[in-house]
Design a protein around this motif. Structure first.
Motif, PDB file in Angstrom:
ATOM      1  N   LYS A 229       2.778 -59.115  44.771  1.00 46.21           N
ATOM      2  CA  LYS A 229       2.680 -60.470  44.225  1.00 46.21           C
ATOM      3  C   LYS A 229       1.863 -61.378  45.154  1.00 46.21           C
ATOM      4  CE  LYS A 229       7.111 -60.225  41.758  1.00 46.21           C
ATOM      5  NZ  LYS A 229       8.513 -60.705  41.766  1.00 46.21           N
ATOM      6  N   LYS A 230       2.104 -61.264  46.452  1.00 45.30           N
ATOM      7  CA  LYS A 230       1.387 -62.103  47.415  1.00 45.30           C
ATOM      8  C   LYS A 230      -0.082 -61.710  47.512  1.00 45.30           C
ATOM      9  CE  LYS A 230       5.233 -63.658  50.252  1.00 45.30           C
ATOM     10  NZ  LYS A 230       5.711 -63.982  51.618  1.00 45.30           N
ATOM     11  N   LEU A 231      -0.378 -60.426  47.482  1.00 46.25           N
ATOM     12  CA  LEU A 231      -1.764 -59.973  47.498  1.00 46.25           C
ATOM     13  C   LEU A 231      -2.508 -60.458  46.256  1.00 46.25           C
ATOM     14  CD1 LEU A 231      -1.180 -56.348  48.792  1.00 46.25           C
ATOM     15  CD2 LEU A 231      -2.787 -57.970  49.827  1.00 46.25           C
ATOM     16  N   SER A 232      -1.856 -60.380  45.117  1.00 45.22           N
ATOM     17  CA  SER A 232      -2.481 -60.784  43.854  1.00 45.22           C
ATOM     18  C   SER A 232      -2.780 -62.276  43.823  1.00 45.22           C
ATOM     19  CB  SER A 232      -1.565 -60.420  42.685  1.00 45.22           C
ATOM     20  OG  SER A 232      -2.156 -60.761  41.450  1.00 45.22           O
ATOM     21  N   ALA A 233      -1.940 -63.051  44.491  1.00 51.84           N
ATOM     22  CA  ALA A 233      -2.085 -64.519  44.452  1.00 51.84           C
ATOM     23  C   ALA A 233      -3.124 -65.049  45.436  1.00 51.84           C
ATOM     24  CB  ALA A 233      -0.738 -65.164  44.738  1.00 51.84           C
ATOM     25  N   LYS A 288       7.914 -49.059  34.604  1.00 53.57           N
ATOM     26  CA  LYS A 288       7.736 -50.295  33.832  1.00 53.57           C
ATOM     27  C   LYS A 288       7.844 -51.522  34.742  1.00 53.57           C
ATOM     28  CE  LYS A 288       7.039 -48.590  29.712  1.00 53.57           C
ATOM     29  NZ  LYS A 288       6.351 -47.380  30.170  1.00 53.57           N
ATOM     30  N   ASP A 289       7.244 -51.403  35.928  1.00 54.22           N
ATOM     31  CA  ASP A 289       7.350 -52.441  36.940  1.00 54.22           C
ATOM     32  C   ASP A 289       6.523 -53.664  36.557  1.00 54.22           C
ATOM     33  OD1 ASP A 289       8.013 -53.551  39.534  1.00 54.22           O
ATOM     34  OD2 ASP A 289       5.910 -53.187  40.033  1.00 54.22           O
ATOM     35  N   SER A 290       7.175 -54.799  36.464  1.00 57.46           N
ATOM     36  CA  SER A 290       6.499 -56.016  36.008  1.00 57.46           C
ATOM     37  C   SER A 290       5.543 -56.570  37.055  1.00 57.46           C
ATOM     38  CB  SER A 290       7.541 -57.080  35.637  1.00 57.46           C
ATOM     39  OG  SER A 290       8.374 -57.376  36.748  1.00 57.46           O
ATOM     40  N   ALA A 291       5.868 -56.432  38.342  1.00 50.05           N
ATOM     41  CA  ALA A 291       4.977 -56.937  39.393  1.00 50.05           C
ATOM     42  C   ALA A 291       3.666 -56.150  39.399  1.00 50.05           C
ATOM     43  CB  ALA A 291       5.665 -56.841  40.751  1.00 50.05           C
ATOM     44  N   SER A 292       3.767 -54.842  39.279  1.00 48.01           N
ATOM     45  CA  SER A 292       2.570 -54.000  39.234  1.00 48.01           C
ATOM     46  C   SER A 292       1.736 -54.326  38.001  1.00 48.01           C
ATOM     47  CB  SER A 292       2.960 -52.510  39.221  1.00 48.01           C
ATOM     48  OG  SER A 292       3.637 -52.151  40.404  1.00 48.01           O
ATOM     49  N   LYS A 293       2.401 -54.506  36.862  1.00 49.08           N
ATOM     50  CA  LYS A 293       1.679 -54.790  35.620  1.00 49.08           C
ATOM     51  C   LYS A 293       0.944 -56.126  35.696  1.00 49.08           C
ATOM     52  CE  LYS A 293       2.224 -55.268  30.615  1.00 49.08           C
ATOM     53  NZ  LYS A 293       3.188 -55.356  29.482  1.00 49.08           N
ATOM     54  N   ALA A 294       1.616 -57.160  36.202  1.00 49.21           N
ATOM     55  CA  ALA A 294       0.992 -58.484  36.272  1.00 49.21           C
ATOM     56  C   ALA A 294      -0.217 -58.477  37.205  1.00 49.21           C
ATOM     57  CB  ALA A 294       2.022 -59.503  36.749  1.00 49.21           C
ATOM     58  N   ALA A 295      -0.076 -57.810  38.365  1.00 47.41           N
ATOM     59  CA  ALA A 295      -1.192 -57.733  39.306  1.00 47.41           C
ATOM     60  C   ALA A 295      -2.348 -56.942  38.712  1.00 47.41           C
ATOM     61  CB  ALA A 295      -0.727 -57.095  40.609  1.00 47.41           C
ATOM     62  N   LEU A 296      -2.020 -55.889  37.987  1.00 45.60           N
ATOM     63  CA  LEU A 296      -3.051 -55.052  37.380  1.00 45.60           C
ATOM     64  C   LEU A 296      -3.783 -55.806  36.277  1.00 45.60           C
ATOM     65  CD1 LEU A 296      -4.462 -52.347  37.193  1.00 45.60           C
ATOM     66  CD2 LEU A 296      -2.614 -51.530  35.718  1.00 45.60           C
ATOM     67  N   LYS A 297      -3.068 -56.528  35.442  1.00 41.81           N
ATOM     68  CA  LYS A 297      -3.702 -57.296  34.366  1.00 41.81           C
ATOM     69  C   LYS A 297      -4.697 -58.305  34.938  1.00 41.81           C
ATOM     70  CE  LYS A 297      -1.677 -58.733  30.678  1.00 41.81           C
ATOM     71  NZ  LYS A 297      -0.757 -59.427  29.728  1.00 41.81           N
TER      72      LYS A 297
END
Length: 373
Positions: A229-233, A288-297
């Motif tokens: 999450k922090k890397l994505s942000a 079905k990890d939501s953090a991985s999915k959000a960062a990937l999207k």
């Protein structure tokens, strides 16, 4: 992207599908055939050995070398191919025997990170006898898949997986951040804070937690989600660098500088972070990890804006080069397929080689493994 024979077969399937008003099943079958075909091509070009099989990574120049990263990919690819109907059990066991022969010791199941052909034998000396966490994680997960695919009566994959995971937890996980270290050699607080972003494999960590019933792996998964999450942000692109410093239980991130870890791309999307879309997609596929999915999207939104995927990006999205490499394209293609991003999946599919590249271990192997997922 498929052979002449497969084109004929696909045409026949499509014709049948049109009669019955659906072509979804033949298309899925064609994709499976393509992945296994690539696997067979890859095995012919990159796999050596007989009773002990290994993945060559020296691209045909100099002495034969093997790395634990490649051995992990080989074990993973062979069991994934088996899940698609290929007869790879014997090959997997040969890969497994090579791994066992090149553990740090009979008591330490981490794999020596590199072997070099010396006097007709592949051996590890000096720092080659250290471990590399990414290779060990793939080997552990491949052993779990093997246990599920073939059982553990003849070869005890289950015991091997659990034994390996016990030592990975002890020697390759930072006990403050609960994130993966680069290897067992990272014993100082400085070295232990070095994070390879493509090692944030939440899907694996959650699988390990369920398989071992060890809550430490749940903690590793949770802390990895925080890091993701922090890397994505950090940037509007959502791109991750090859490496970063991660410290403290709250995961404080500090950027790396060029050559501080490994190469000029340490703080860019280079030949380590090119795997991040694949690892994030695994997190979604396996857990079905939501953090991985959000960062990937967020990353796929960035890549969708590109006419083609090229090699190395700054974290703000500037293309460093104008040429292509499958090591970058294949993971994005797999991720796009996983999240059903049809436009990006089709665009990147056109960039993939129709046959597996020779003398290009890293790119060819990533193409095969991601196609088999």
């Amino acid at each position: 992207m498929i052979s002449k024979f497969e084109k004929i077969a696909l045409g026949m399937c499509l014709g049948i599908g049109l009669v019955f008003g659906s072509v979804s099943q033949p298309t899925a079958h064609a994709k499976t055939t393509q992945a296994v075909t690539w696997y067979n091509q890859w095995q012919k070009d990159y796999v050596g050995g007989k009773t002990q099989k290994y993945v060559r990574n020296n691209n045909g120049s100099g002495a034969t070398t093997v790395v634990s990263e490649g051995q992990g990919y080989g074990m993973l690819a062979s069991v994934l191919a088996a899940k698609k109907g290929a007869n790879t059990h014997t090959t997997f066991n040969a890969f497994y025997r090579y791994y066992r022969a090149h553990r740090i010791s009979s008591q330490d199941p981490l794999m020596c990170w590199q072997q070099t052909m010396r006097s007709g034998h592949l051996t590890s000396t000096g720092s080659q006898r250290n471990s590399a966490t990414d290779g060990d994680l793939d080997i552990a997960y491949a052993l779990i898949l093997a246990d599920k695919q073939w059982g553990s009566k003849t070869v005890n994959y289950k015991a091997a997986a659990k034994n390996l995971l016990t030592v990975i937890k002890k020697d390759e996980i930072n006990t403050t951040t609960y994130l993966p270290k680069e290897g067992n050699w990272a014993t100082s607080s400085y070295d232990a804070s070095k994070l390879r972003t493509s090692d944030l494999m939440v899907g694996y960590f959650k699988t390990f937690a369920t398989y071992t019933k060890d809550s430490t792996w749940t903690k590793v998964a949770t802390h990895s989600q925080t890091a993701i999450k922090k890397l994505s942000a950090r940037h509007s692109t959502g791109l991750f660098p090859d490496f970063i410093f991660a410290k403290g239980s709250s995961i404080s991130l500090t950027a790396a500088k060029a050559y501080q870890f490994e190469s000029a791309t340490d703080d860019q999307v280079g030949y380590n972070a090119c795997r991040v879309p694949w690892r994030l997609a695994q997190g979604y596929l396996l857990a079905k990890d939501s953090a991985s999915k959000a960062a990937l999207k967020k990353q796929l939104t960035f890549y969708n804006k590109k006419t083609k995927i090229t090699v190395v990006y700054t974290l703000t999205g500037k293309a460093v080069n104008n040429y292509e490499n499958t090591a970058f394209t294949a993971p994005i293609n797999m991720a796009a397929r996983t999240l059903k991003d049809t436009s990006l999946a089709n665009k990147t599919k056109k960039q993939l080689p129709t046959t597996i590249e020779k003398r290009n271990y890293y790119s060819a192997t990533l193409q095969v493994v991601t196609a088999l997922e």
